[in-house]
Design a protein around this motif. Sequence first.
Motif, PDB file in Angstrom:
ATOM      1  N   GLY A 185      -1.004   2.582  -9.622  1.00  0.00           N
ATOM      2  CA  GLY A 185      -2.180   3.418  -9.473  1.00  0.00           C
ATOM      3  C   GLY A 185      -2.326   3.968  -8.067  1.00  0.00           C
ATOM      4  O   GLY A 185      -1.494   3.740  -7.182  1.00  0.00           O
ATOM      5  N   ALA A 186      -3.410   4.708  -7.857  1.00  0.00           N
ATOM      6  CA  ALA A 186      -3.622   5.394  -6.588  1.00  0.00           C
ATOM      7  C   ALA A 186      -3.859   4.444  -5.426  1.00  0.00           C
ATOM      8  O   ALA A 186      -3.776   4.851  -4.269  1.00  0.00           O
ATOM      9  N   SER A 187      -4.138   3.176  -5.699  1.00  0.00           N
ATOM     10  CA  SER A 187      -4.380   2.217  -4.616  1.00  0.00           C
ATOM     11  C   SER A 187      -3.094   1.757  -3.946  1.00  0.00           C
ATOM     12  O   SER A 187      -3.131   1.126  -2.888  1.00  0.00           O
ATOM     13  N   ALA A 188      -1.944   2.070  -4.531  1.00  0.00           N
ATOM     14  CA  ALA A 188      -0.671   1.671  -3.924  1.00  0.00           C
ATOM     15  C   ALA A 188      -0.531   2.325  -2.549  1.00  0.00           C
ATOM     16  O   ALA A 188      -0.971   3.451  -2.328  1.00  0.00           O
ATOM     17  N   SER A 189       0.117   1.644  -1.640  1.00  0.00           N
ATOM     18  CA  SER A 189       0.240   2.144  -0.270  1.00  0.00           C
ATOM     19  C   SER A 189       1.423   3.092  -0.126  1.00  0.00           C
ATOM     20  O   SER A 189       2.430   2.971  -0.832  1.00  0.00           O
ATOM     21  N   VAL A 190       1.284   4.026   0.808  1.00  0.00           N
ATOM     22  CA  VAL A 190       2.400   4.928   1.087  1.00  0.00           C
ATOM     23  C   VAL A 190       3.548   4.169   1.730  1.00  0.00           C
ATOM     24  O   VAL A 190       4.710   4.594   1.636  1.00  0.00           O
ATOM     25  N   ALA A 191       3.256   3.056   2.374  1.00  0.00           N
ATOM     26  CA  ALA A 191       4.323   2.232   2.945  1.00  0.00           C
ATOM     27  C   ALA A 191       5.234   1.708   1.844  1.00  0.00           C
ATOM     28  O   ALA A 191       6.458   1.633   2.016  1.00  0.00           O
TER      29      ALA A 191
END
Length: 210
Positions: free
Chosen positions: A19-25
């Motif tokens: 989902g959108a809560s995943a980090s870009v890292a």
Amino acid sequence: MRNDRLLLDAAREVFAAHGASASVALVAARAGLGIGSLYRRYGSKTELLQRLCVLSMQEAVDAATDALELPDAADALAGYIRTCVALRIGSLSPLAGTIETTPEMLSFALRARDLHDRLVKRAHRDGRLRADVTPMDINWLISQFARTSPVAEADDADRILHQRLLGVAIDGLFTAEPSPLPGPPPTTAHYENRWHTARSDAGGPQPPAA
């Protein structure tokens, strides 16, 4: 260009799973690139997500365009579904309502919807597609199978199982003596309203698939 594709492929897999809560890292690590490389291409996480949605809808347009060139309506629709699932189109539904819909997203969404509907209507006119199946049923079917597609590291057994179940589902669309489907058909509003956000000012219909 190659690094950009690596980032987008990694982002699709990460955000589809988490989902959108995943980090870009996590996206950068999945792509095997540094976080600086990601931010040189995309100024923010939202910008990356919006680009990812546009790419997915553009792929849906291309898949439907190719399918409409095939002479057999049923084969065209079945092939379109398989292509969309293979590309994981629809797997980004966890992002619905978390990012603002841009005019570019809306433009591709409307084009993808039109072509998608034409494929389904052509299969109905051909008499092969069961009469109670709607374009929205096909949208949800693609989304469900795209979201459960095996990850890159999955073994062959998981991939084969996924393909077998998809084959069963597709055959069910063309069965000669179908059992009645339960309840009313899904509505366009039900599918699209997930993409409304408090900040969205694009107006009109929201993306039907991503």
